[in-house]
Structure formats: C-alpha cells, structure tokens
Design a protein around this motif. Structure first.
Motif, PDB file in Angstrom:
ATOM      1  N   ASP A 163      -4.249  -2.192  -4.470  1.00  0.00           N
ATOM      2  CA  ASP A 163      -3.376  -3.224  -5.029  1.00  0.00           C
ATOM      3  C   ASP A 163      -2.831  -4.182  -3.974  1.00  0.00           C
ATOM      4  OD1 ASP A 163      -1.493  -1.761  -3.665  1.00  0.00           O
ATOM      5  OD2 ASP A 163      -0.374  -1.119  -5.427  1.00  0.00           O
ATOM      6  N   ARG A 164      -3.331  -4.104  -2.727  1.00  0.00           N
ATOM      7  CA  ARG A 164      -2.986  -5.003  -1.622  1.00  0.00           C
ATOM      8  C   ARG A 164      -1.601  -4.729  -1.030  1.00  0.00           C
ATOM      9  NH1 ARG A 164      -6.121 -10.075  -2.227  1.00  0.00           N
ATOM     10  NH2 ARG A 164      -4.435 -11.156  -1.124  1.00  0.00           N
ATOM     11  N   SER A 165      -0.888  -3.730  -1.548  1.00  0.00           N
ATOM     12  CA  SER A 165       0.487  -3.495  -1.099  1.00  0.00           C
ATOM     13  C   SER A 165       0.577  -3.047   0.355  1.00  0.00           C
ATOM     14  CB  SER A 165       1.169  -2.462  -2.007  1.00  0.00           C
ATOM     15  OG  SER A 165       0.481  -1.215  -1.965  1.00  0.00           O
ATOM     16  N   THR A 166      -0.507  -2.508   0.911  1.00  0.00           N
ATOM     17  CA  THR A 166      -0.480  -2.043   2.301  1.00  0.00           C
ATOM     18  C   THR A 166      -1.342  -2.905   3.212  1.00  0.00           C
ATOM     19  OG1 THR A 166      -2.357  -0.529   2.003  1.00  0.00           O
ATOM     20  CG2 THR A 166      -0.165   0.333   1.493  1.00  0.00           C
ATOM     21  N   TRP A 167      -1.851  -4.012   2.707  1.00  0.00           N
ATOM     22  CA  TRP A 167      -2.758  -4.842   3.499  1.00  0.00           C
ATOM     23  C   TRP A 167      -2.004  -5.575   4.607  1.00  0.00           C
ATOM     24  CZ3 TRP A 167      -6.976  -7.640   0.123  1.00  0.00           C
ATOM     25  CH2 TRP A 167      -7.628  -6.696  -0.669  1.00  0.00           C
ATOM     26  N   THR A 168      -2.696  -5.838   5.714  1.00  0.00           N
ATOM     27  CA  THR A 168      -2.144  -6.658   6.779  1.00  0.00           C
ATOM     28  C   THR A 168      -2.280  -8.136   6.407  1.00  0.00           C
ATOM     29  OG1 THR A 168      -4.258  -6.777   7.932  1.00  0.00           O
ATOM     30  CG2 THR A 168      -2.804  -4.929   8.490  1.00  0.00           C
ATOM     31  N   LEU A 169      -1.618  -8.994   7.160  1.00  0.00           N
ATOM     32  CA  LEU A 169      -1.679 -10.426   6.869  1.00  0.00           C
ATOM     33  C   LEU A 169      -3.103 -10.960   6.913  1.00  0.00           C
ATOM     34  CD1 LEU A 169       1.443 -11.774   8.800  1.00  0.00           C
ATOM     35  CD2 LEU A 169       1.145 -11.595   6.316  1.00  0.00           C
ATOM     36  N   ASN A 170      -3.862 -10.553   7.928  1.00  0.00           N
ATOM     37  CA  ASN A 170      -5.227 -11.089   8.023  1.00  0.00           C
ATOM     38  C   ASN A 170      -6.120 -10.550   6.910  1.00  0.00           C
ATOM     39  OD1 ASN A 170      -5.221  -8.544   9.130  1.00  0.00           O
ATOM     40  ND2 ASN A 170      -6.627  -9.029  10.803  1.00  0.00           N
ATOM     41  N   MET A 171      -5.869  -9.323   6.454  1.00  0.00           N
ATOM     42  CA  MET A 171      -6.624  -8.804   5.314  1.00  0.00           C
ATOM     43  C   MET A 171      -6.335  -9.626   4.061  1.00  0.00           C
ATOM     44  SD  MET A 171      -6.104  -4.716   6.025  1.00  0.00           S
ATOM     45  CE  MET A 171      -6.702  -4.204   4.418  1.00  0.00           C
ATOM     46  N   CYS A 172      -5.064  -9.975   3.870  1.00  0.00           N
ATOM     47  CA  CYS A 172      -4.696 -10.796   2.705  1.00  0.00           C
ATOM     48  C   CYS A 172      -5.311 -12.187   2.805  1.00  0.00           C
ATOM     49  CB  CYS A 172      -3.176 -10.897   2.591  1.00  0.00           C
ATOM     50  SG  CYS A 172      -2.352  -9.359   2.166  1.00  0.00           S
ATOM     51  N   GLU A 173      -5.294 -12.769   4.007  1.00  0.00           N
ATOM     52  CA  GLU A 173      -5.864 -14.104   4.189  1.00  0.00           C
ATOM     53  C   GLU A 173      -7.365 -14.102   3.928  1.00  0.00           C
ATOM     54  OE1 GLU A 173      -4.761 -15.082   8.142  1.00  0.00           O
ATOM     55  OE2 GLU A 173      -2.650 -15.492   7.648  1.00  0.00           O
ATOM     56  N   ASP A 174      -8.039 -13.019   4.351  1.00  0.00           N
ATOM     57  CA  ASP A 174      -9.486 -12.919   4.150  1.00  0.00           C
ATOM     58  C   ASP A 174      -9.845 -12.386   2.773  1.00  0.00           C
ATOM     59  OD1 ASP A 174      -9.695 -13.753   6.755  1.00  0.00           O
ATOM     60  OD2 ASP A 174     -10.054 -11.735   7.569  1.00  0.00           O
ATOM     61  N   ASP A 175      -8.811 -11.908   2.035  1.00  0.00           N
ATOM     62  CA  ASP A 175      -9.017 -11.316   0.721  1.00  0.00           C
ATOM     63  C   ASP A 175     -10.047 -10.180   0.782  1.00  0.00           C
ATOM     64  OD1 ASP A 175      -8.521 -10.954  -1.975  1.00  0.00           O
ATOM     65  OD2 ASP A 175     -10.144 -12.314  -2.586  1.00  0.00           O
ATOM     66  N   GLN A 176      -9.876  -9.326   1.786  1.00  0.00           N
ATOM     67  CA  GLN A 176     -10.835  -8.241   1.980  1.00  0.00           C
ATOM     68  C   GLN A 176     -10.105  -6.979   2.460  1.00  0.00           C
ATOM     69  OE1 GLN A 176     -14.144  -9.242   4.468  1.00  0.00           O
ATOM     70  NE2 GLN A 176     -15.103  -7.238   4.286  1.00  0.00           N
ATOM     71  N   GLY A 177     -10.034  -5.999   1.593  1.00  0.00           N
ATOM     72  CA  GLY A 177      -9.466  -4.715   1.965  1.00  0.00           C
ATOM     73  C   GLY A 177     -10.558  -3.737   2.362  1.00  0.00           C
ATOM     74  N   PHE A 178     -10.139  -2.589   2.873  1.00  0.00           N
ATOM     75  CA  PHE A 178     -11.119  -1.564   3.244  1.00  0.00           C
ATOM     76  C   PHE A 178     -10.443  -0.200   3.268  1.00  0.00           C
ATOM     77  CE2 PHE A 178      -9.006  -2.232   7.198  1.00  0.00           C
ATOM     78  CZ  PHE A 178      -9.199  -1.099   7.982  1.00  0.00           C
ATOM     79  N   ALA A 179     -11.257   0.822   3.385  1.00  0.00           N
ATOM     80  CA  ALA A 179     -10.792   2.217   3.470  1.00  0.00           C
ATOM     81  C   ALA A 179      -9.856   2.556   2.311  1.00  0.00           C
ATOM     82  CB  ALA A 179     -10.123   2.490   4.818  1.00  0.00           C
ATOM     83  N   PHE A 180     -10.302   2.265   1.103  1.00  0.00           N
ATOM     84  CA  PHE A 180      -9.506   2.599  -0.071  1.00  0.00           C
ATOM     85  C   PHE A 180      -9.536   4.107  -0.319  1.00  0.00           C
ATOM     86  CE2 PHE A 180     -11.070  -1.776  -1.438  1.00  0.00           C
ATOM     87  CZ  PHE A 180      -9.923  -2.412  -0.980  1.00  0.00           C
ATOM     88  N   PRO A 181      -8.433   4.690  -0.808  1.00  0.00           N
ATOM     89  CA  PRO A 181      -8.392   6.145  -1.050  1.00  0.00           C
ATOM     90  C   PRO A 181      -9.548   6.607  -1.935  1.00  0.00           C
ATOM     91  CG  PRO A 181      -6.212   5.184  -1.289  1.00  0.00           C
ATOM     92  CD  PRO A 181      -7.153   4.029  -1.149  1.00  0.00           C
ATOM     93  N   GLY A 182     -10.164   7.696  -1.515  1.00  0.00           N
ATOM     94  CA  GLY A 182     -11.242   8.297  -2.296  1.00  0.00           C
ATOM     95  C   GLY A 182     -12.606   7.697  -2.045  1.00  0.00           C
ATOM     96  N   THR A 183     -12.701   6.647  -1.228  1.00  0.00           N
ATOM     97  CA  THR A 183     -13.995   6.030  -0.959  1.00  0.00           C
ATOM     98  C   THR A 183     -14.657   6.666   0.263  1.00  0.00           C
ATOM     99  OG1 THR A 183     -13.048   4.317   0.477  1.00  0.00           O
ATOM    100  CG2 THR A 183     -13.164   3.845  -1.893  1.00  0.00           C
ATOM    101  N   GLN A 216     -15.765   5.039   2.767  1.00  0.00           N
ATOM    102  CA  GLN A 216     -15.230   4.381   3.956  1.00  0.00           C
ATOM    103  C   GLN A 216     -14.032   5.132   4.535  1.00  0.00           C
ATOM    104  OE1 GLN A 216     -14.133   0.298   3.207  1.00  0.00           O
ATOM    105  NE2 GLN A 216     -15.849  -0.430   4.441  1.00  0.00           N
ATOM    106  N   ALA A 217     -13.188   5.640   3.670  1.00  0.00           N
ATOM    107  CA  ALA A 217     -11.936   6.261   4.120  1.00  0.00           C
ATOM    108  C   ALA A 217     -12.130   7.666   4.667  1.00  0.00           C
ATOM    109  CB  ALA A 217     -10.936   6.298   2.972  1.00  0.00           C
ATOM    110  N   GLN A 218     -13.272   8.267   4.424  1.00  0.00           N
ATOM    111  CA  GLN A 218     -13.484   9.651   4.822  1.00  0.00           C
ATOM    112  C   GLN A 218     -13.775   9.773   6.310  1.00  0.00           C
ATOM    113  OE1 GLN A 218     -12.906  12.045   2.489  1.00  0.00           O
ATOM    114  NE2 GLN A 218     -12.373  10.224   1.296  1.00  0.00           N
TER     115      GLN A 218
END
Length: 468
Positions: A330-350, A352-354
């Motif tokens: 939901d973007r609540s923990t994203w950094t400023l540059n992640m929000c600017e790029d509109d790209q999150g990563f390492a979402f729980p359960g994925t 990537q996050a393991q």
C-alpha cells in the motif's frame, strides 16, 4: 507463513528441524556454562515422570557430570513431589531410574496444600476450586524446590518448552518459576526426539502428556485441557501450514497468556556470559538484492562466507541476527525515491522478500526493516539489550548502503561495530570503499577480513581499529 506465526517462532527460537545429538550437546554445555557463571553448586528439578521433566533431568545430570569431569564440583538433585499417591507412579519411578540423579529425594506436597486449603476454608467459608487447588499443588512443588535449592546453593531447573510457552500451559510462579530453562526453543516432538536419542524407555518418550493437577479429573491429558493437539502446535512452531482455526487459537492464547511469560534465563540468552557480548548481524541476504548483476556474480562466494560466520557464531553460542527488508504493497513504507519511481519491491510473502535458499537460516533472531539502517523504526536495539549484546559484527549487502548505514547507526546507539570485509558486497565499489574508510576513520570501527571475523566470533576478542 502467517506474520504472527513468524514473530512467535522467532521469539521462541524454534527450529524447523533439529539434530538431536547436537541439541543435547548444546543444552548440556549451556547448563555447564551457566553453573560456572553463577557460582552455584548444582541443580535441582522436580521429576514427575513426564517427557519434559525427564529430559530436563537427564540433561542436568549429564551437565553436572561434565562439570566434575572438567575438575569442578557440582551435584544434581532430582525431587519427587507427589500429592499423596501419584496417578502415574510407575512412570515417575522409571523416570527417576533413567535420569539417574546424584541424589533423589521425595517430598509429598499434600500436607502443605491441604493445610492451605483448610486455612482458606476457615477464613472464607469455602474451599479452593479444583482448578485453583491444582495450581496450588504446582506452586507448593516449586516452593519445595527453592527451599532445598536455597539451603544447598543450587539453581532450580524449569521444564518449560516452546509448545507450553506458546499456549501458556504452565502455572504462573509454579512450574513457570525457575532459574534456567534448558528446553527453551524445543517443541514437544523435538523434546521426545532428544529423550529417545538419550536412550530413555519408550514408555517415557512416547508418554501422553498430563499435568495431573486435578482431583476431580485425575489423569486428564494436556491436549484435552488445551483443546489443541501437540502435533498441531508443533507444526505451527516449525513454520508449517495449519488449519486457520487452529492457528487463530494458538495466537489467541499466545496473546492472552503474555503475563505468564516471565524471565528465567533461556538457552539463547547471553547477558550472563562473562566478557563483552558480540552478535553477528547479517544484512539483506534476500533474492531481491541479487537481481543486480554485480551481486549475482558473487552470490555463491558471499553466501559461503556468511554461512561460515553463522556456523562459527552458533558454535560459540553467539546470537545471529538476520535482517531483511520488506515494503508494504500500500506504499505506506516506501521511500521517497520509490514513490517517485512508482516502484516498490520485497513485498511480504513474495519470492523477492525471501532469504536466499542457500543461506543458513536456522537458529537466529529476525528483524524486518523498511530503510537502509537495521535500527531505523525497528526493535533491534531493544532485542540486543535483552540478550546483553553491545558488540556487533556486520556483514551482508549492500556495503555502500544498508551495511554502512547500519554500522553508522550502531555507533550512534553506542554499540561497538566491526565490519566483516570478507562477507560484504555491493554494486558500487568506489562508494563502498569510501564509506568503509569513513567508518574506520571517523567511528573507529574495525574492518576485518574473513579469518579475523571468524576469530572474533570464536573468541570474543575485539580487534583494534585501523584508525590513528
């Protein structure tokens, strides 16, 4: 795995798989080391004939024998503490024989419990309920153990383990009161495996657990009283999927019984060990970071180096902290540059996050972060303080960001930090070297090679900084 399930597993330190022989050695060594650190003259434990007290008793006897073999002086006293005639008397006798304690004594708690009940009846006009009287039996048993321990300079062993701890299935200030918990981090099936490995008769390691505290329902099993099967509790604690209703029941009783979880020393605690306490902190060894080509190219070598450090830390009884990054969808923990790029990563359960599959992730503390520093908006500092750690050896990725920022914030938290040069990597080598120089020069944090890192974990001897 459920989020709270992971939290509970991390808190209790349960491993999905164990080597019974290695666990026996580790727990006997813990009892030997703690006895020496405390200056006590030995251990005492109430032997009921159940799986848990039988296992704890045998570990205690092996520990005092080891102390004596190494030139020390220690004794283990096994106490029989029946209320009148014990329901499973034959099992209790067999357990005492198997444990083979240096001394065995029997103290019947019935006179004390009945006298208390009589005094309460005299004062209030009503007797204790059967349930409350059962708890009084457990507390009288612990009073007897502490009375003997106090007279002889001994420590009281508790038989609490992870499957009882998660459900709160113990009497507060009764069997829940003790000085040391050598079974902490084990579930019920793992305890059986250790007892079987030690050569106990089948009637002991295969016994149906019962607290045997109730007069009106003599011999009631633990599972009937809990409304849960130990197999389901054990599956939950090993990180397996269990039916939703069972998981919710376990999590409900975990929260409800928080007040019962007091602070006797556990196997994973290190605050009592003499000298400076060092933990190994492993940063962001997750799939997402190794999508970068520069890191992917050194993946195997880096994992091998870090696993070597983890093994050395475990062998020396030092805590291992695995730190990983997760970001909410939901973007609540994203950094400023992640929000600017509109790209999150390492979402729980994925995926990537393991953690990387090859990473040794057995006996560890896990911390989840949302920024470069492992200290930012996490409970890392509090968890380190709880186990008496004030020195950190940091490794992982990436050197120029998460590793360096964790080291810098560690300095701000008044922690001594060293960086394991042989177990870090980055996709920006120039910036990494600059930040390593900064940490060494400005914060006097040693930058140590792989051999020096292993030596630090094995001996605890802190290296000198390269700075002037």
């Amino acid at each position: 795995m459920r989020e709270l399930q992971r939290t509970i597993i991390d808190h209790l330190g349960v491993k999905p798989e164990i080597d019974p022989a290695a666990e026996v050695d580790r727990r006997v060594r813990f009892l030997v080391d703690y006895l020496r650190a405390s200056g006590a003259k030995g251990y005492v434990l109430g032997l009921s004939g159940g799986v848990d007290s039988t296992l704890a008793g045998r570990l205690a006897q092996l520990a005092v024998e080891k102390v004596r073999a190494e030139g020390g002086d220690a004794v283990f006293v096994g106490m029989r503490l029946p209320y009148r005639v014990q329901h499973d008397e034959a099992d209790a006798v067999t357990a005492v024989e198997f444990v083979d304690a240096d001394e065995a004594v029997t103290v019947n708690v019935a006179p004390g419990v009945d006298a208390l009940n009589g005094e309460i009846r005299e004062a209030t006009g009503s007797e204790l309920t059967d349930f409350t009287k059962g708890n009084a039996k457990a507390r009288h048993r612990m009073v007897a153990q502490y009375a003997l321990a106090g007279d002889r300079g001994l420590l009281v062993i508790g038989a609490d383990h992870a499957a009882e701890n998660v459900t709160g299935f113990f009497t507060k200030f009764g069997d829940g009161a003790a000085d040391v918990l050598p079974l902490s981090g084990l579930n019920k099936r793992q305890g059986r495996a250790l007892l079987r490995h030690l050569g106990a008769p089948k009637q002991l390691w295969d016994k149906v657990p019962t607290a045997d505290l109730l007069d009106e329902n003599e011999g009631q099993t633990d599972e009937d009283e809990l409304g849960l099967r130990y197999d389901d509790i054990d599956d939950y604690l090993e990180g397996r999927d269990v039916p939703e209703q069972i998981a919710e029941t376990i999590e409900s009783v975990w929260h409800r019984n928080r007040h019962k979880r007091t602070t006797p020393v556990e196997v994973s605690d290190a605050w009592w060990r003499p000298g400076e306490q060092t933990a190994l902190v492993v940063i962001d060894m997750q799939n997402s970071y190794f999508e970068f080509p520069d890191l992917a190219s050194v993946r195997d070598e880096l994992v091998a180096s870090i696993n070597e450090l983890i093994e050395a830390a475990h062998e020396a009884g030092r805590p291992v902290v695995l730190v990983r990054t997760e970001h909410a969808r939901d973007r609540s923990t994203w950094t400023l540059n992640m929000c600017e790029d509109d790209q999150g990563f390492a979402f729980p359960g994925t995926e990537q996050a393991q953690f990387l599959d090859e990473l040794a992730t057995g006996d560890h503390i896990e911390v989840v972060k949302t920024r470069d520093s492992a200290f930012f908006d996490t409970d890392l500092k509090a968890r380190l303080a709880h186990i008496g750690v004030d020195h950190l050896l940091v490794c992982g990725v990436s050197t120029h960001s998460c590793v360096a920022q964790t080291a810098i914030d560690g300095f701000a938290e008044n922690l001594h930090v060293a960086i394991a040069r042989g177990a870090i990597s980055s996709d920006n080598s120039e910036l990494s070297e600059a930040l390593l120089d900064f940490c060494a020069d400005q914060m006097r944090q040693p930058i140590v090679d792989q051999q020096a890192s292993l030596e630090l974990l094995r001996t605890g001897a802190w290296p000198e900084s390269d700075s002037d």
